[in-house]
Scaffold this active site. Structure first.
Site, PDB file in Angstrom:
ATOM      1  N   ARG A   1       0.685  -1.244   0.066  1.00  0.00           N
ATOM      2  CA  ARG A   1       0.149  -0.226   0.015  1.00  0.00           C
ATOM      3  C   ARG A   1       0.799   1.261   0.042  1.00  0.00           C
ATOM      4  O   ARG A   1       0.403   2.428   0.378  1.00  0.00           O
ATOM      5  CB  ARG A   1      -0.904  -0.110   1.285  1.00  0.00           C
TER       6      ARG A   1
ATOM      7  N   LYS B   1       3.461  11.381 -11.391  1.00  0.00           N
ATOM      8  CA  LYS B   1       2.447  10.522 -12.490  1.00  0.00           C
ATOM      9  C   LYS B   1       3.390   8.990 -12.363  1.00  0.00           C
ATOM     10  O   LYS B   1       4.333   9.191 -12.993  1.00  0.00           O
ATOM     11  CB  LYS B   1       2.174  11.065 -13.993  1.00  0.00           C
TER      12      LYS B   1
ATOM     13  N   GLU C   1       9.997  18.213 -25.119  1.00  0.00           N
ATOM     14  CA  GLU C   1       9.071  18.381 -23.852  1.00  0.00           C
ATOM     15  C   GLU C   1       9.567  19.740 -23.061  1.00  0.00           C
ATOM     16  O   GLU C   1       8.701  20.416 -22.667  1.00  0.00           O
ATOM     17  CB  GLU C   1       9.405  17.175 -23.201  1.00  0.00           C
TER      18      GLU C   1
ATOM     19  N   LYS D   1       7.276  22.859 -14.730  1.00  0.00           N
ATOM     20  CA  LYS D   1       6.582  21.873 -14.369  1.00  0.00           C
ATOM     21  C   LYS D   1       6.008  21.746 -12.900  1.00  0.00           C
ATOM     22  O   LYS D   1       5.095  21.575 -12.480  1.00  0.00           O
ATOM     23  CB  LYS D   1       7.277  20.632 -14.640  1.00  0.00           C
TER      24      LYS D   1
ATOM     25  N   GLU E   1      -4.037  16.523 -11.728  1.00  0.00           N
ATOM     26  CA  GLU E   1      -4.597  16.872 -13.228  1.00  0.00           C
ATOM     27  C   GLU E   1      -6.065  16.984 -13.173  1.00  0.00           C
ATOM     28  O   GLU E   1      -6.804  16.243 -14.021  1.00  0.00           O
ATOM     29  CB  GLU E   1      -4.084  15.685 -14.019  1.00  0.00           C
TER      30      GLU E   1
ATOM     31  N   ARG F   1      -3.235  21.061 -14.875  1.00  0.00           N
ATOM     32  CA  ARG F   1      -1.950  20.098 -15.171  1.00  0.00           C
ATOM     33  C   ARG F   1      -2.273  19.555 -16.523  1.00  0.00           C
ATOM     34  O   ARG F   1      -1.277  19.155 -17.368  1.00  0.00           O
ATOM     35  CB  ARG F   1      -1.817  19.172 -14.024  1.00  0.00           C
TER      36      ARG F   1
ATOM     37  N   ASN G   1      -0.359  18.491 -21.308  1.00  0.00           N
ATOM     38  CA  ASN G   1      -0.588  17.373 -22.470  1.00  0.00           C
ATOM     39  C   ASN G   1      -0.410  17.942 -23.856  1.00  0.00           C
ATOM     40  O   ASN G   1      -0.865  17.347 -24.931  1.00  0.00           O
ATOM     41  CB  ASN G   1      -1.888  16.412 -22.343  1.00  0.00           C
TER      42      ASN G   1
ATOM     43  N   HIS H   1       0.096  16.171 -27.081  1.00  0.00           N
ATOM     44  CA  HIS H   1       0.161  14.823 -26.557  1.00  0.00           C
ATOM     45  C   HIS H   1      -0.981  14.054 -27.333  1.00  0.00           C
ATOM     46  O   HIS H   1      -1.046  12.974 -27.604  1.00  0.00           O
ATOM     47  CB  HIS H   1       0.162  14.465 -25.030  1.00  0.00           C
TER      48      HIS H   1
ATOM     49  N   HIS I   1      -0.133  10.811 -29.079  1.00  0.00           N
ATOM     50  CA  HIS I   1      -0.554   9.477 -28.816  1.00  0.00           C
ATOM     51  C   HIS I   1      -1.176   8.775 -30.036  1.00  0.00           C
ATOM     52  O   HIS I   1      -1.089   7.537 -29.937  1.00  0.00           O
ATOM     53  CB  HIS I   1      -1.464   9.611 -27.523  1.00  0.00           C
TER      54      HIS I   1
ATOM     55  N   HIS J   1       8.736   8.800 -28.115  1.00  0.00           N
ATOM     56  CA  HIS J   1       7.725   9.547 -27.444  1.00  0.00           C
ATOM     57  C   HIS J   1       7.947  11.190 -27.551  1.00  0.00           C
ATOM     58  O   HIS J   1       6.834  11.980 -28.299  1.00  0.00           O
ATOM     59  CB  HIS J   1       7.509   9.398 -25.753  1.00  0.00           C
TER      60      HIS J   1
END
Lengths: 349, 349
Positions: B112, B134, B176, B214, B224, B228, B232, B235, B239, B252
């Protein structure tokens, strides 16, 4: 150079637990009820009559602790992906502790976390497992070793579901109620000594008291950095019993009952509890036909198995002991010989 | 009856990001460095010379995005169980974004949740992936669809690791950096237009600026729920490109570069950006040999694939567009025809 990320935030995970007939639940989102075939057969039509949502899916996973594993988690996640659940979607855990823990875990990792609601259908999950946000699954190394803290948005405890509960499962729930009373609430324990939990009114009151106790502990220590570990009273021993019997002989609550008896013998040895107090606890268990003895075949092996429990750090095992009725102590410096001598009392039955 | 669990808490997940030569790291606990064979071969001895811990283990998982999956997570978890890691143990993610995301995710679900440290070794992970908590893995439904928000305890960014970075991977990181500058910091973008990131001093400054941007965004919106998502930028298109090319053609960051070019064309169409501004962004990409075009074979299929992205809810796709240089707008009501007409510009190369 250094950059700091200030993430000191006020996070409000508060939620309310309703102990009453299930209210109408209306949700303007995609919802999946996750349950098992047994609970679905008994109670799904009742739940459906209370639910009104934008889009509804039913996901079933096999019934039983042996299915609290990655395969069931995958079943849940795959269904969510196939039905294109998004971050605003919602899961409803409808079943006992196994369902609740797995649905909470699936909700915690699906797209980095979505909301879920607990509708527990067993006494054990109503008084304990559904409250507090511990989620997880088992693996070959042991129980609940993979998981997350993920709080539900709401818990609905409807004692109506307990009318179909087998009597052994009822007893297993009682063990967790007693756990809460012995460690945190003397008056509640005295109430349990004379009350008959088979009486629906008494039962509802006992559920409320148990849930209040748990809620108060969780509110003080959500992530189990201290006080919350006290709720593992009986569990350190109980987990070894479950492990030795391959989770087949005892229900979790039954193993906890025996574990509490063992912990109490250790507490007597250390002068924390009187023989009479331990006997009073045992008497409550006997009223609900809970097991109170277990034949330990090898005390050394039993002791070594403590170390497999995740709550133990490398060198020391923390024992959670009743400090009289209504008190609790956590000790991590009990000599091995002391523990083994108590275990030996259970070797000869 | 109702019981409330008040879980409104001040949670401090703050941490600092050190951009400098790796300091001596001393930890009085069990630690596992998780890395891949390639990074280990290049840099593990350097890292080991900087680390002093109670008990150290090295776990390697195969190198590459195609191994960012449950099997690798299981490899990590099994090693932790076999070596009896407990809740006070620590993981160190030592590698690029794939390693960082997986180690963070494994740390988030092991018992956990345990602590972890990020030591990113690629430019992309230094400026973006390692910062912000993330974590996750891919599955057959797509990228990062299973995961958690789990903040590291610290991030150590040592530009020394970049000396061995292949030039395509360097460019991927630049994409990025440009993303952060275009959406949030006009001065930073102007600096990037004239600066040479191959100069170590310039690079360190750019990393710092990107990380600061960031960090500031994450501090405002850790999970997010709004702002936030602006990170993206590029992206949503990227993607789809990665998906159509089975993650094999582009890194990427390269797909993100093309995605930014596409997003900018949409922004021009909607009057948010001038042709000249879009060209300035493209020119920075070209300086670092980033791809800026992609042959869309079927604009309808491309459009439909947007809906597989988890950031999209059922009915609407949110497009993140530059609002000039240094600004950002998130729009979820752009007509399909508008988007498709922009996509058509990329069909004919």
């Amino acid at each position: 150079m250094q950059v700091n990320i200030p993430l000191k935030q006020v996070i409000d995970n508060s939620y309310s637990i309703t102990i009453d007939q299930l209210p109408q639940i209306e949700l303007d989102t995609k919802v999946a009820i996750v349950t098992n075939p047994k609970v679905a057969g008994l109670h799904l039509s009742y739940l459906l009559s209370k639910i009104s949502v934008k889009e509804l899916y039913i996901i079933t996973v096999p019934d039983g602790e042996e299915y609290k594993n990655q395969a069931s988690i995958d079943t849940i996640l795959e269904s969510l992906f196939n039905h294109r659940f998004n971050r605003k979607s919602m899961l409803i855990a409808f079943g006992g502790g196994v369902i609740g823990d797995m649905v909470g875990y699936a909700a915690s990792i699906y797209q980095r976390g979505i909301d879920f609601i607990q509708i527990p259908t067993t006494l054990l999950s109503q008084v304990d497992a559904s409250v507090g946000g511990k989620t997880g699954m088992n693996n070959k190394y042991g129980k609940n070793l993979v998981g997350a803290f993920h709080q539900p948005k709401a818990v609905y405890i409807d004692p109506h579901f307990l009318t179909t509960l087998p009597s052994r499962e009822f007893g297993a729930g009682v063990a967790e109620i007693v756990k809460m009373a012995v460690t945190f609430n003397k008056e509640f324990f005295e109430y349990l000594e004379t009350a008959d939990l088979k009486d629906p009114k008494v039962l509802q009151e006992a559920i409320k008291q148990a849930v209040e106790t748990k809620a108060s502990v969780v509110a003080q220590d959500e992530k189990e950095r201290g006080l919350r570990a006290a709720l593992n009273y009986g569990h350190t021993f109980g987990h070894v019993i479950e492990n030795e019997t391959q989770y087949k002989t005892y229900l979790h609550g039954e193993a906890v009952a025996i574990g509490i008896i063992m912990a109490n013998q250790l507490a007597i040895k250390l002068g924390l509890m009187s023989e009479d107090e331990a006997l009073r606890v045992e008497n409550v268990f006997k009223k609900y036909n809970l097991p109170t003895n277990y034949a330990i075949s090898n005390t050394e092996t039993f002791y070594e198995t403590f170390f497999l429990d995740k709550k133990s750090s490398d060198a020391n095992i923390t024992f959670i002991l009743a400090d009289g009725i209504g008190g609790v102590k956590m000790l991590d410096d009990i000599a091995k010989e002391t523990v083994v001598s108590v275990l030996a009392q259970f070797g000869a039955c």
